[in-house]
Design a protein around this motif. Structure first.
Motif, PDB file in Angstrom:
ATOM      1  N   LEU A   1       4.850  -1.526  11.072  1.00 49.32           N
ATOM      2  CA  LEU A   1       4.777  -0.240  11.099  1.00 49.32           C
ATOM      3  C   LEU A   1       3.518   0.403  12.017  1.00 49.32           C
ATOM      4  CD1 LEU A   1       5.560   0.214   7.360  1.00 49.32           C
ATOM      5  CD2 LEU A   1       7.083   0.265   9.072  1.00 49.32           C
ATOM      6  N   ALA A   2       2.780  -0.717  12.357  1.00 49.64           N
ATOM      7  CA  ALA A   2       1.369  -0.364  12.685  1.00 49.64           C
ATOM      8  C   ALA A   2       1.254   0.408  13.844  1.00 49.64           C
ATOM      9  CB  ALA A   2       0.682  -1.819  12.766  1.00 49.64           C
ATOM     10  N   ALA A   3       0.654   1.464  13.887  1.00 56.57           N
ATOM     11  CA  ALA A   3       0.279   2.132  15.005  1.00 56.57           C
ATOM     12  C   ALA A   3      -0.582   1.558  16.144  1.00 56.57           C
ATOM     13  CB  ALA A   3      -0.191   3.609  14.672  1.00 56.57           C
TER      14      ALA A   3
ATOM     15  N   ALA B   1       4.476  -9.401  -0.446  1.00 62.92           N
ATOM     16  CA  ALA B   1       3.324 -10.225  -0.555  1.00 62.92           C
ATOM     17  C   ALA B   1       2.091  -9.061  -0.249  1.00 62.92           C
ATOM     18  CB  ALA B   1       3.242 -11.127   0.794  1.00 62.92           C
ATOM     19  N   SER B   2       0.999  -9.077  -0.896  1.00 60.43           N
ATOM     20  CA  SER B   2      -0.132  -8.308  -0.531  1.00 60.43           C
ATOM     21  C   SER B   2      -1.306  -9.068  -0.766  1.00 60.43           C
ATOM     22  CB  SER B   2      -0.092  -7.086  -1.337  1.00 60.43           C
ATOM     23  OG  SER B   2      -0.535  -5.773  -0.788  1.00 60.43           O
ATOM     24  N   ARG B   3      -2.423  -8.352  -0.196  1.00 61.28           N
ATOM     25  CA  ARG B   3      -3.726  -9.062  -0.343  1.00 61.28           C
ATOM     26  C   ARG B   3      -4.182  -9.305  -1.801  1.00 61.28           C
ATOM     27  NH1 ARG B   3      -7.883  -6.103   3.320  1.00 61.28           N
ATOM     28  NH2 ARG B   3      -7.121  -4.329   1.813  1.00 61.28           N
ATOM     29  N   SER B   4      -3.933  -8.345  -2.499  1.00 61.15           N
ATOM     30  CA  SER B   4      -4.698  -8.552  -3.903  1.00 61.15           C
ATOM     31  C   SER B   4      -3.906  -8.681  -4.986  1.00 61.15           C
ATOM     32  CB  SER B   4      -5.347  -7.204  -4.114  1.00 61.15           C
ATOM     33  OG  SER B   4      -4.414  -6.049  -4.427  1.00 61.15           O
ATOM     34  N   ARG B   5      -4.221  -9.568  -5.867  1.00 60.38           N
ATOM     35  CA  ARG B   5      -3.284  -9.687  -7.257  1.00 60.38           C
ATOM     36  C   ARG B   5      -3.030  -8.470  -7.793  1.00 60.38           C
ATOM     37  NH1 ARG B   5       0.310 -12.169  -9.100  1.00 60.38           N
ATOM     38  NH2 ARG B   5      -0.311 -13.730  -7.820  1.00 60.38           N
ATOM     39  N   THR B   6      -3.974  -7.421  -7.954  1.00 58.10           N
ATOM     40  CA  THR B   6      -3.865  -6.117  -8.414  1.00 58.10           C
ATOM     41  C   THR B   6      -2.402  -5.584  -7.989  1.00 58.10           C
ATOM     42  OG1 THR B   6      -6.082  -5.747  -8.393  1.00 58.10           O
ATOM     43  CG2 THR B   6      -4.774  -3.963  -9.075  1.00 58.10           C
ATOM     44  N   SER B   7      -2.298  -5.539  -6.604  1.00 61.38           N
ATOM     45  CA  SER B   7      -1.209  -4.871  -5.883  1.00 61.38           C
ATOM     46  C   SER B   7       0.060  -5.516  -6.257  1.00 61.38           C
ATOM     47  CB  SER B   7      -1.408  -4.869  -4.375  1.00 61.38           C
ATOM     48  OG  SER B   7      -2.349  -3.790  -4.019  1.00 61.38           O
ATOM     49  N   LEU B   8      -0.006  -6.795  -6.555  1.00 60.44           N
ATOM     50  CA  LEU B   8       1.158  -7.856  -6.751  1.00 60.44           C
ATOM     51  C   LEU B   8       1.581  -7.628  -7.943  1.00 60.44           C
ATOM     52  CD1 LEU B   8       0.358 -11.083  -4.770  1.00 60.44           C
ATOM     53  CD2 LEU B   8       2.088  -9.219  -4.019  1.00 60.44           C
TER      54      LEU B   8
ATOM     55  N   ALA C   1       3.586  -4.026   6.798  1.00 54.84           N
ATOM     56  CA  ALA C   1       3.152  -2.762   6.147  1.00 54.84           C
ATOM     57  C   ALA C   1       1.588  -2.780   5.805  1.00 54.84           C
ATOM     58  CB  ALA C   1       3.976  -2.378   4.850  1.00 54.84           C
ATOM     59  N   VAL C   2       0.933  -3.397   6.780  1.00 56.01           N
ATOM     60  CA  VAL C   2      -0.503  -3.451   6.872  1.00 56.01           C
ATOM     61  C   VAL C   2      -1.186  -2.572   7.895  1.00 56.01           C
ATOM     62  CG1 VAL C   2      -0.459  -5.808   5.866  1.00 56.01           C
ATOM     63  CG2 VAL C   2      -0.700  -5.524   8.066  1.00 56.01           C
ATOM     64  N   ARG C   3      -2.480  -2.088   7.786  1.00 56.92           N
ATOM     65  CA  ARG C   3      -3.045  -1.484   8.518  1.00 56.92           C
ATOM     66  C   ARG C   3      -3.171  -2.363   9.959  1.00 56.92           C
ATOM     67  NH1 ARG C   3      -6.728   2.306   6.158  1.00 56.92           N
ATOM     68  NH2 ARG C   3      -5.218   3.054   4.579  1.00 56.92           N
ATOM     69  N   PRO C   4      -3.108  -1.491  11.038  1.00 55.78           N
ATOM     70  CA  PRO C   4      -2.932  -2.081  12.460  1.00 55.78           C
ATOM     71  C   PRO C   4      -4.105  -3.286  12.657  1.00 55.78           C
ATOM     72  CG  PRO C   4      -2.876   0.362  12.725  1.00 55.78           C
ATOM     73  CD  PRO C   4      -3.225   0.117  11.063  1.00 55.78           C
TER      74      PRO C   4
ATOM     75  N   THR D   1       1.617 -16.202  -0.965  1.00 51.89           N
ATOM     76  CA  THR D   1       0.834 -15.925   0.560  1.00 51.89           C
ATOM     77  C   THR D   1       1.846 -15.298   1.433  1.00 51.89           C
ATOM     78  OG1 THR D   1       1.503 -18.305   1.348  1.00 51.89           O
ATOM     79  CG2 THR D   1      -0.425 -18.079   0.181  1.00 51.89           C
ATOM     80  N   ASN D   2       1.430 -15.029   2.684  1.00 52.49           N
ATOM     81  CA  ASN D   2       2.000 -14.300   3.586  1.00 52.49           C
ATOM     82  C   ASN D   2       3.156 -15.400   4.352  1.00 52.49           C
ATOM     83  OD1 ASN D   2       1.000 -11.792   3.067  1.00 52.49           O
ATOM     84  ND2 ASN D   2      -0.731 -12.076   4.632  1.00 52.49           N
ATOM     85  N   ALA D   3       2.590 -16.555   4.232  1.00 49.56           N
ATOM     86  CA  ALA D   3       3.190 -17.674   4.807  1.00 49.56           C
ATOM     87  C   ALA D   3       4.397 -17.902   3.982  1.00 49.56           C
ATOM     88  CB  ALA D   3       2.255 -18.832   5.029  1.00 49.56           C
TER      89      ALA D   3
ATOM     90  N   GLY E   1       0.762  -1.138  -0.094  1.00 49.76           N
ATOM     91  CA  GLY E   1       0.075  -0.117   0.096  1.00 49.76           C
ATOM     92  C   GLY E   1       0.897   1.369   0.009  1.00 49.76           C
ATOM     93  N   HIS E   2       0.422   2.234   0.685  1.00 45.47           N
ATOM     94  CA  HIS E   2       0.989   3.490   0.534  1.00 45.47           C
ATOM     95  C   HIS E   2       2.558   3.536   1.273  1.00 45.47           C
ATOM     96  CE1 HIS E   2      -3.071   5.083   0.299  1.00 45.47           C
ATOM     97  NE2 HIS E   2      -2.426   6.031  -0.488  1.00 45.47           N
ATOM     98  N   MET E   3       2.710   2.883   2.349  1.00 47.10           N
ATOM     99  CA  MET E   3       4.008   2.658   3.173  1.00 47.10           C
ATOM    100  C   MET E   3       4.814   1.585   2.423  1.00 47.10           C
ATOM    101  SD  MET E   3       4.788   4.482   5.750  1.00 47.10           S
ATOM    102  CE  MET E   3       3.936   6.118   5.271  1.00 47.10           C
ATOM    103  N   GLY E   4       4.275   0.449   2.016  1.00 46.87           N
ATOM    104  CA  GLY E   4       4.929  -0.643   1.432  1.00 46.87           C
ATOM    105  C   GLY E   4       5.520  -0.083  -0.063  1.00 46.87           C
TER     106      GLY E   4
END
Ligand SMILES: NC(=O)c1ccc[n+]([C@@H]2O[C@H](COP(=O)([O-])OP(=O)(O)OC[C@H]3O[C@@H](n4cnc5c(N)ncnc54)[C@H](OP(=O)(O)O)[C@@H]3O)[C@@H](O)[C@H]2O)c1
Length: 222
Positions: free
Chosen positions: A96-98, A34-41, A70-73, A56-58, A10-13
């Motif tokens: 990075l999560a606040a 790794a990211s959730r969506s194919r579009t981002s990858l 670098a995902v949301r909290p 996958t994240n694993a 995302g923004h930070m990644g």
């Protein structure tokens, strides 16, 4: 096995990838994303040919020793549940999560963990990234992450109790100061007839020059 993994494009990644790769701190064959969506990858693979993509994240956790979250909290706990079982225990998790504490991270992963707060100005290699290490951190892991983030600006080590206040200055501050620049330029343009774009340019330059003056002379702002 010694690759750096970034979970969340995302923004930070995106900003950190850009900084780490453009500065030469890392090369594409040292990074896995790794990211959730194919579009981002797909966007990541197109922007950085040769970059490692994990499905996958694993899978990313199995391929990397340093893993940057670098995902949301609200996504952190789920991501930790996916990656920790795939890890040996000698990896280093950087969040990075606040609002996700070192204790939260250490409860999920009893190894090296670090909280890092970059700032939007890291995109231009300026500003301060705050770094706060967990209790299990080793010297090499600490130095590696501090060195990596020093490629996108200054690094300041802080205690976790200081992190919220320091974040207000280093990470929220740019938004506050940009609003002041906007107001000052707008008020000047309205009162004087100076074109708005010229007023914004003058105000921005003045703020940058003032910061440089204070930094170089050591003069007190007051
Ligand atoms: N923005 C700032 O100025 C700033 C400053 C300091 C710290 N931070 C911290 O940085 C973190 C990221 O913020 P951001 O602004 O970059 O957020 P963002 O733009 O929403 O990016 C988060 C990314 O995480 C990905 N994601 C979500 N769930 C996932 C999962 N389960 N597995 C893998 N990837 C997943 C999303 O991927 P897809 O795009 O593939 O759906 C998204 O691109 C936050 O924790 C925030 O607190 C942000």
């Amino acid at each position: 096995m010694d690759a750096v993994g970034i979970i969340g494009y995302g923004h930070m990644g995106r900003m950190l990838m850009n900084g780490f790769l453009s500065s030469g701190a890392l090369s594409t064959d040292e990074v896995v994303v790794a990211s959730r969506s194919r579009t981002s990858l797909d966007a990541c693979a197109a922007a950085w040919p040769g970059i490692g993509i994990a499905e996958t994240n694993a899978e990313l956790a199995r391929r990397c020793r340093l893993v940057v979250l670098a995902v949301r909290p609200r996504e952190v706990r789920e991501v930790l549940r996916e990656i920790v079982p795939a890890m040996d225990g000698d990896e280093h998790i950087v969040s990075l999560a606040a609002g996700i504490s070192l204790r939260d991270l250490e409860e999920a992963f009893p190894g090296s963990v670090t909280r890092v707060v970059p700032t939007v100005t890291s995109a231009v290699g300026q500003g301060t990234t705050l770094v706060c290490h967990g209790r299990q951190i080793g010297m090499n892991d600490a130095l590696r992450v501090e060195g990596l983030f020093s490629s996108v600006g200054n690094v300041m080590l802080v205690e976790e109790e200081e992190l919220a206040a320091a974040t207000l200055l280093s990470s929220c501050g740019p938004g506050l100061l940009a609003a002041v620049i906007e107001e000052l330029a707008d008020a000047t343009a309205r009162a004087s007839g100076l074109p708005k774009d010229r007023a914004v340019m003058l105000t921005t330059e003045m703020v940058a020059a003032t910061a440089a003056y204070l930094r170089e002379t050591g003069a007190a702002p007051a």
